[in-house]
Design an enzyme around this catalytic site. Structure first.
Site, mmCIF file in Angstrom:
data_model
loop_
_atom_site.group_PDB
_atom_site.id
_atom_site.type_symbol
_atom_site.label_atom_id
_atom_site.label_comp_id
_atom_site.label_asym_id
_atom_site.label_seq_id
_atom_site.Cartn_x
_atom_site.Cartn_y
_atom_site.Cartn_z
ATOM 1 N N GLU A 1 0.786 -1.223 0.000
ATOM 2 C CA GLU A 1 0.000 0.000 0.000
ATOM 3 C C GLU A 1 0.828 1.287 0.000
ATOM 4 O OE1 GLU A 1 -3.270 0.073 -0.357
ATOM 5 O OE2 GLU A 1 -3.396 -2.119 -0.377
ATOM 6 N N SER B 1 -48.679 -21.713 45.245
ATOM 7 C CA SER B 1 -48.216 -21.815 46.635
ATOM 8 C C SER B 1 -46.858 -21.190 46.877
ATOM 9 C CB SER B 1 -48.193 -23.290 47.065
ATOM 10 O OG SER B 1 -49.499 -23.821 47.068
#
Length: 883
Positions: free
Chosen positions: A86, A490
C-alpha cells in the site's frame, strides 16, 4: 537572458496564481475539514462485547466487527506486507507521496482514465474516517489536506495503528484484528504468511478480493502482495513459493462466542442501550462484564432444557415434524423396472425413492431448524428396534431402542397411548424428526411445546448468578424470567406465613385444616378452596401446614391477619401492589408475578430480611480495558440495623418505587471506586421473622418425623434433600389451579433460585403423565426419581423442582454446608407435637421448636391431652403424595 527572465516571471506568476488558487480551495473546503480535536481523539467504532464474570465471551453487538490491536500486537510480517503493498515510503513522506502522484498523473495523461491511485496510508485513513470512496477531484483535494493535517497532529506509528484498526476488509470486518477472526477464526499472531498476505491485499477492494466471496481473485491478489514482499526483501524465495501455493483456508467465522447465553446477553444489551443509546452502545467499544459465572449460567441452561425434555417425554411423542415423501410410499415394494441407472450410481435413499434429492433433504431440514439440544434429521431406514438417520451434512446415526422406547403416542396433555414395541410404531422411513444426545447416547427427541424459566441470585447483593428465559432464544425471544407474569400458586405462602408471624402467630400455632365452604353474596356462589391433594388433617401446626402446603390453612391465616395487612406485607418483598388480587385467593397465589420478582422476594427470606435489587452488569470497560463504571449495589447489611430497621424505614408502595428509581440511577452513573461506602438495602422484615420462615421452608424440602412412630410426613419438595443430601436447604413448591403453572423456589445460605414451567398459552394445562415402564426401569433409585419417570398430575415438585435440583447439584458441588445462623431473641423449647404446647415428655410425641422470645407457649400439655401417633390408626402417607 531575455527568455530566462520571461520564464522566471511566468514561473513566479504561475506560482503566485497556484498559491492563490490553493489558498482559495483551502478556505472553500475548510468547513468540511475535521478539527484538530477530532484528529487527536479518534475513536474507533468498536462493537460492544459482553462477557461472563469470569471472562467468557457471551455475545457481540454492532454492525461493524472490530477487534482493536496495538502496533506491537500486529505481526512484523503483516506490517511489512501492508507497507510493501500500500505505501512502501510511508515512513519517509509527509502524508502525500509526490512520486506516487506523478505516476498517477502520467497514467491519467496517457490513458485518460483515473485507474491508478496515489493514496498513501495517511490518505486512505483520512478517506476512511472522513470521506467516501467516490473518485472526484474535490474529494481528492480534501483527502490531501486532511492527510497533511493528520501528519502534523499524529506520529507515523499512531497513524499506522489507526490504519490497522480502521480499514474496511469485507464481511463487516473493520481492522485486521477483526478480519483475522472473520476469515480464519484466529488472532493475528496465529496467522500463516499466506493468510497474512491475503488480508494485506484486501484494502484495495475488500468486496471482490476477499477469500470467502471470491477465493480465486484473492489468490491472485495474494500473489501480488507476496511478490511485493519478495521484491523488498521481506521474505525469501522459499517463503514466497510456499505461501503462493498454499490452499485457500478462509471461511466465514462469527464472533468467538465461548458461552451462548442469548437471554442474558439480550438483557444486558437492552440495559446498555437504555443507558447510552443504541448507536453509542453498539459502536463505543464497551466491554461489559455480567454478574453471572459461565459455570452457573451453563448449568442453569442445561437444567432448564433437560427438564423440559423430561416433561415432554413423559407426555408422549407427537410424531414427525415433516416428511420427505408421502406416507404410502414408505411401505411400497421396490419396482426394479422404474429404478434408473443414475439413481443406482449414488443412491441417497432406497432405490425406488431416489427422486428425493439432496436439495430436498436440505430444504426440509432447514425448515425444521435446530434449537437448544435438538436438531433435525431424516429417517432413511427402520429396523425392528432401531432406525437410521441422516443429517444436513450427510452424517448417519443409528438410534437404538433405548433412545426411543419412551415414545408413547401423545393423545393429549393428560393422556398417553400404549408403549411402542418396535421402531415402526414410532417412525417411518422419510420422516423428519429431531434427535439429541444425552449420556453419550443419541435419542429421539422433539422440540418442547412447554416453556420454562430460571433465575438465581446472590441473596445478599442481588447479583444475578444465572438467568434463562425459555428453551431457546432463537425459537422465541420472549424472556419468561423477566417478562412473563404468571400465577405463582403456593410460592406465595412463605410471604403469607411471614405476615402471620408479624401478627401474633408462631411456628407452632394450631390452625384448623378443615374444608371451607362459604357463601359469597357478591358472586352468588360458594367459595370452596381445597387442599391438593384433597386431604385434611384437622388441627395442625403452622410449620407442618407450610411444609405440606395446606391451602385452607393459608386462607385461615389471611383471615386472621386481615386482607389489607396481608397485601401490605406482600409488598415488602418487592411485589407490585397493582399485581396483587384484593381478595382471599391471594393467599393461594392467584396473583401473577415474574420469576425475577419471586426470586427477589425469596432472597429477602434468605438474607435475613433485606430487600435487595437484582442486577445483571458487574462492570463496564472501554476498548482499552479502562474501567468506566463499576456496580455499587445495595447489600443486605446486618451491621446497619440501626439505620435500616423496619420502624425507621417503613416500606410502602411509594418507598418501593423510590428505591427502584434510586437503583436505576445507581446503574446510570459512574461509581467512585476509591470509596468504601456501602449502600445498605432496606430492612423489610425482622431477622427473627426471616429466620422462622426459612426454617419452616427447610421442613418443606425434606422428610420429617419417624416412620416407625407414625410421625412421618414429607414436605412437598422432599426430593431436594433426598437427592442433594444437604441439610442447609429451604424451599417451596407452587402449583396453580388446573396445573397451569408450576414453580419451585429455594435457597441455600448464599444462593437463591426460582424455576417455573408452563405453557405460553395460559389456557393450556400441564396435565398428567401415566407410568412409563422403560423409563422407570432405567432409574436406579425410585426415591430419586427426578425426570421423565415421574407419574401423576404435574405440580411444582414434579415439573419445576427438577430444574432447580439439577442446577443446585452443580452450584453447590464444592460448597460446604452452612447452616442458617440463629438471630438474637430466638429461643428453642420442647413442645408437644400435636397441640404445640410445652411438654415435659422427651419421647416421639415431642419436638424442639423455635420461637421469638416472648411468644413461646406458656401452658403445658396435660397427660390426657397427649396424642401418641403410634397408637392411632394407620397414618402411612398416601403413595401419590410420596411419588
Amino acid at each position: 537572458m531575455k527568455y530566462i527572465k520571461t520564464f522566471l516571471l511566468l514561473g513566479f506568476i504561475g506560482a503566485l496564481l497556484g498559491g492563490i488558487a490553493l489558498t482559495g480551495i483551502y478556505f472553500y473546503i475548510k468547513p468540511d475539514l475535521p478539527s484538530v480535536a477530532i484528529l487527536k481523539d479518534v475513536r474507533l467504532q468498536t462493537p460492544m462485547r459482553i462477557y461472563t464474570h469470569d471472562g467468557k465471551l457471551i455475545s457481540q453487538y454492532g454492525v461493524k466487527r472490530r477487534i482493536p490491536v496495538t502496533l506491537d500486537q500486529a505481526p512484523d510480517l503483516l506490517q511489512k506486507a501492508i507497507l510493501a503493498t500500500e505505501d512502501n515510503r510511508f515512513y519517509e513522506h509527509f502524508g502525500i507521496d509526490p512520486i506516487g502522484i506523478t505516476r498517477a498523473f502520467i497514467n491519467l495523461v496517457l490513458t485518460g482514465e483515473k485507474s491508478q491511485g496515489a493514496s498513501t496510508l495517511t490518505q486512505q485513513l483520512a478517506r476512511g474516517f472522513f470521506l467516501t470512496r467516490e473518485k472526484t477531484y474535490i474529494r481528492k483535494i480534501k483527502e490531501v489536506f486532511i492527510a497533511l493535517h493528520m501528519e502534523t497532529e499524529l506520529s507515523k506509528d499512531e497513524i499506522f495503528e489507526l490504519y490497522l484498526n480502521k480499514v474496511e476488509l469485507g464481511h463487516r470486518s473493520f481492522g485486521f484484528g477483526a478480519a483475522a477472526q472473520v476469515y480464519y477464526g484466529k488472532r493475528l499472531d496465529e496467522l500463516t504468511l499466506a493468510q497474512i498476505a491475503t488480508l494485506a491485499g484486501l484494502p484495495q477492494a475488500p468486496s471482490v478480493l476477499n477469500p470467502v466471496s471470491r477465493p480465486q481473485r484473492s489468490v491472485e491478489r495474494r500473489r501480488i502482495v507476496l511478490l511485493r514482499m519478495l521484491d523488498e526483501g521481506y521474505i525469501t524465495r522459499q517463503q514466497f513459493d510456499e505461501a503462493a501455493s498454499a490452499p485457500v483456508t478462509a471461511e466465514k467465522h462469527g464472533a468467538e462466542i465461548e458461552l451462548d447465553a442469548p437471554y442474558l446477553a439480550d438483557l444486558i444489551y437492552s440495559e446498555m442501550v437504555t443507558l447510552y443509546g443504541k448507536e453509542e452502545a453498539e459502536t463505543g467499544g464497551y466491554q461489559v462484564y455480567a454478574t453471572v459465572s459461565s459455570e452457573l449460567q451453563q448449568a442453569a441452561q442445561n437444567a432448564v432444557k433437560q427438564n423440559l425434555h423430561d416433561y415432554d417425554e413423559r407426555h408422549g411423542f407427537r410424531g414427525a415434524v415433516a416428511r420427505l415423501w408421502p406416507q404410502e410410499q414408505s411401505n411400497a415394494e421396490p419396482n426394479q423396472e422404474e429404478t434408473s441407472t443414475e439413481c443406482d450410481s449414488e443412491p441417497l435413499y432406497p432405490d425406488w425413492l431416489c427422486e428425493v434429492t439432496e436439495e430436498t433433504l436440505i430444504n426440509q431440514l432447514d425448515n425444521a431448524g435446530a434449537f437448544g439440544f435438538v436438531f433435525p434429521v431424516a429417517v432413511i431406514s427402520v429396523d425392528e428396534q432401531s432406525f437410521t438417520t441422516r443429517d444436513v451434512t450427510g452424517i448417519e446415526r443409528v438410534i437404538e431402542w433405548e433412545g426411543m422406547d419412551w415414545a408413547r403416542p401423545f393423545l393429549s396433555d393428560s393422556r398417553q397411548g400404549q408403549p411402542p414395541s418396535q421402531a415402526s410404531d414410532i417412525v417411518s422411513a422419510g420422516d423428519i424428526v429431531y434427535i439429541r444426545e444425552q449420556d453419550n447416547q443419541w435419542r429421539l427427541a422433539q422440540l418442547p411445546e412447554v416453556s420454562g424459566a430460571f433465575v438465581a441470585l446472590d441473596p445478599y447483593d442481588g447479583a444475578v448468578q444465572a438467568i434463562v428465559g425459555g428453551y431457546s432464544f432463537y425459537q422465541s425471544q420472549f424472556n419468561r424470567a423477566t417478562q412473563a407474569k404468571r400465577q405463582v400458586g403456593s410460592n406465595i405462602k412463605p410471604f403469607v406465613y411471614s405476615a402471620a408471624l408479624d401478627n401474633g402467630y408462631t411456628v407452632a400455632s394450631i390452625i384448623n385444616d378443615a374444608p371451607i365452604n362459604e357463601w359469597d353474596e357478591a358472586t352468588g356462589v360458594a367459595w370452596r378452596p381445597q387442599n391438593s391433594p384433597a386431604e385434611y388433617d384437622g388441627p395442625i401446626r403452622m410449620r407442618v401446614a407450610l411444609g405440606k402446603s395446606k391451602n385452607v390453612v393459608s386462607v385461615r391465616l389471611l383471615r386472621g391477619v386481615g386482607l389489607d395487612n396481608t397485601i401490605e406485607h406482600l409488598t415488602r418483598f418487592g411485589l407490585d401492589k397493582a399485581d396483587i388480587h384484593r381478595d382471599e385467593t391471594v393467599s393461594l397465589g392467584s396473583s401473577s408475578h415474574t420469576p425475577l420478582e419471586i426470586v427477589r422476594g425469596m432472597a429477602t427470606i434468605a438474607n435475613g430480611g433485606f430487600l435487595i435489587e437484582p442486577y445483571f452488569i458487574d462492570r463496564v470497560l472501554n476498548e482499552t480495558g479502562e474501567v468506566l463504571w463499576q456496580t455499587n449495589p445495595v447489600v443486605a447489611c446486618s451491621d446497619c440495623d440501626e439505620t435500616n430497621s423496619p420502624q425507621q424505614q417503613p416500606v410502602s408502595e411509594e418507598a418501593d418505587i423510590e428505591a427502584l428509581l434510586a437503583a436505576e440511577l445507581n446503574q446510570s452513573l459512574p461509581v467512585q471506586t476509591d470509596s468504601d461506602e456501602v449502600l445498605a438495602a432496606p430492612r423489610v422484615i425482622t431477622p427473627q421473622n426471616a429466620f422462622l420462615v426459612a426454617d419452616m421452608m427447610r421442613t418443606a424440602v425434606r422428610a420429617n418425623g419417624s416412620w416407625n412412630k407414625k410421625t412421618y410426613w414429607q414436605g412437598t419438595g422432599w426430593r431436594a434433600r433426598n437427592i442433594l443430601q444437604r441439610t442447609d436447604l429451604a424451599g417451596k413448591t407452587g402449583t396453580t389451579n388446573d396445573s397451569r403453572d408450576a414453580w419451585f423456589s429455594g435457597f441455600s445460605r448464599n444462593l437463591v433460585a426460582t424455576a417455573w414451567v408452563g405453557f405460553d398459552d395460559m389456557t393450556r394445562q400441564l396435565g398428567r403423565a401415566a407410568y412409563n415402564n422403560p423409563l422407570a426401569k432405567r432409574d436406579p433409585d425410585r426415591f430419586g426419581w427426578m425426570g421423565n419417570a415421574m407419574v401423576g398430575t404435574e405440580s411444582g415438585a414434579m415439573a419445576a423442582q427438577p430444574a432447580w435440583i439439577r442446577f443446585m447439584q452443580v452450584a453447590l458441588e464444592d460448597e460446604p454446608e452452612e447452616a442458617m445462623s440463629v438471630p438474637d431473641d430466638i429461643v428453642r423449647v420442647r413442645i408437644d407435637r400435636t397441640s404445640g404446647k410445652l411438654t415435659r415428655r422427651t419421647d416421639h410425641t415431642t419436638l424442639f421448636e423455635y420461637f421469638l422470645r416472648g411468644t413461646e407457649p406458656t401452658m403445658y400439655v396435660l397427660d390426657d391431652e397427649v396424642m401418641d401417633p403410634a397408637e392411632q390408626e394407620d397414618s402411612t402417607p398416601d403413595v401419590e403424595e410420596i411419588f
